[in-house]
Design a protein around this motif. Structure first.
Motif, short mmCIF file in Angstrom:
data_model
loop_
_atom_site.label_atom_id
_atom_site.label_comp_id
_atom_site.label_asym_id
_atom_site.label_seq_id
_atom_site.Cartn_x
_atom_site.Cartn_y
_atom_site.Cartn_z
N CYS A 44 6.20 19.10 27.09
CA CYS A 44 4.78 20.48 26.15
C CYS A 44 5.63 20.21 25.00
N GLY A 45 6.37 19.81 24.59
CA GLY A 45 7.07 19.67 22.91
C GLY A 45 6.76 18.60 22.50
N ARG B 106 10.15 27.55 21.94
CA ARG B 106 9.70 29.00 22.09
C ARG B 106 8.91 29.34 23.49
N GLY C 216 3.52 29.97 13.63
CA GLY C 216 4.25 29.56 14.66
C GLY C 216 5.60 28.19 15.10
N ALA C 217 5.68 27.68 16.10
CA ALA C 217 7.45 27.01 15.68
C ALA C 217 6.53 25.42 15.13
N THR C 218 7.44 24.70 15.19
CA THR C 218 6.59 23.19 14.52
C THR C 218 7.56 22.52 14.92
N PHE D 104 3.63 17.26 20.43
CA PHE D 104 3.80 17.95 19.48
C PHE D 104 4.17 16.32 18.41
N TRP E 151 -1.49 24.36 17.30
CA TRP E 151 -2.58 25.34 18.24
C TRP E 151 -1.97 26.21 17.78
N TYR F 255 2.33 25.23 16.52
CA TYR F 255 1.64 26.57 17.50
C TYR F 255 2.26 27.77 16.57
N THR F 256 0.87 28.39 17.39
CA THR F 256 0.86 30.04 16.79
C THR F 256 0.24 30.30 17.71
N GLU G 150 10.67 23.19 18.02
CA GLU G 150 11.06 24.23 18.37
C GLU G 150 10.16 24.67 19.07
N VAL G 151 8.89 23.98 19.16
CA VAL G 151 7.71 24.57 20.51
C VAL G 151 7.93 24.34 21.59
#
Length: 146
Positions: A32-33, A61, A51-53, A36, A120, A42-43, A57-58
């Motif tokens: 999933c990460g 999270r 969110g995660a950048t 990106f 996202w 992702y927020t 990080e995505v």
């Protein structure tokens, strides 16, 4: 006319998002990460935080929130794709080992560029989640992933 057909980009982006959901619900957080872009964000909109950048990080999270949940199920309602935007309406059902259960309706808005997710934003009713989730899990995610 030809204009009735979605563009190749639209079709490819919808397929990428569908694959993303498949990976999420098999708990492949790294995949999933990896969907990106380095600047992809992702927020969770109702939480109101930046969110995660980026891929790492995505993934972190998603792992933080979902790994402690015993099982979760995805109920896909509608996906609408137009060029670089893909919008998914869905319901997630979360089951914790301590017996709690939440069915959480979501709308997920994704923007893509060159085959990667750049944005996202998840829209959901935060109270639905907070009312149903166990206290231990809320304390776990409050600690963050950084």
């Amino acid at each position: 006319s030809m204009n009735d057909q979605p563009s190749e980009r639209t079709v490819a982006n919808q397929a990428l998002v569908e694959k993303f959901w498949t990976n999420l619900y098999r708990r492949d957080f790294d995949a999933c990460g990896a969907a990106f872009s380095p600047d992809g964000v992702y927020t969770d909109v109702p939480v109101g935080e930046v969110g995660a950048t980026g891929p790492a990080e995505v993934a972190a999270r998603l792992r933080l929130g979902l790994e402690p949940i015993e099982r979760y199920e995805h109920h896909l309602k509608t996906i609408v794709a137009n060029d670089d935007a893909v919008i998914t309406e869905h319901v997630e059902e979360w089951f914790w080992s301590t017996g709690e259960h939440v069915a959480l309706p979501f709308v997920s808005v994704m923007e893509l560029r060159d085959g990667q997710i750049t944005r996202w934003w998840d829209y959901f009713n935060l109270a639905t989640l907070l009312d149903g989730a166990p206290q231990w899990w809320l304390e776990h995610i409050a600690q963050g992933y950084r």
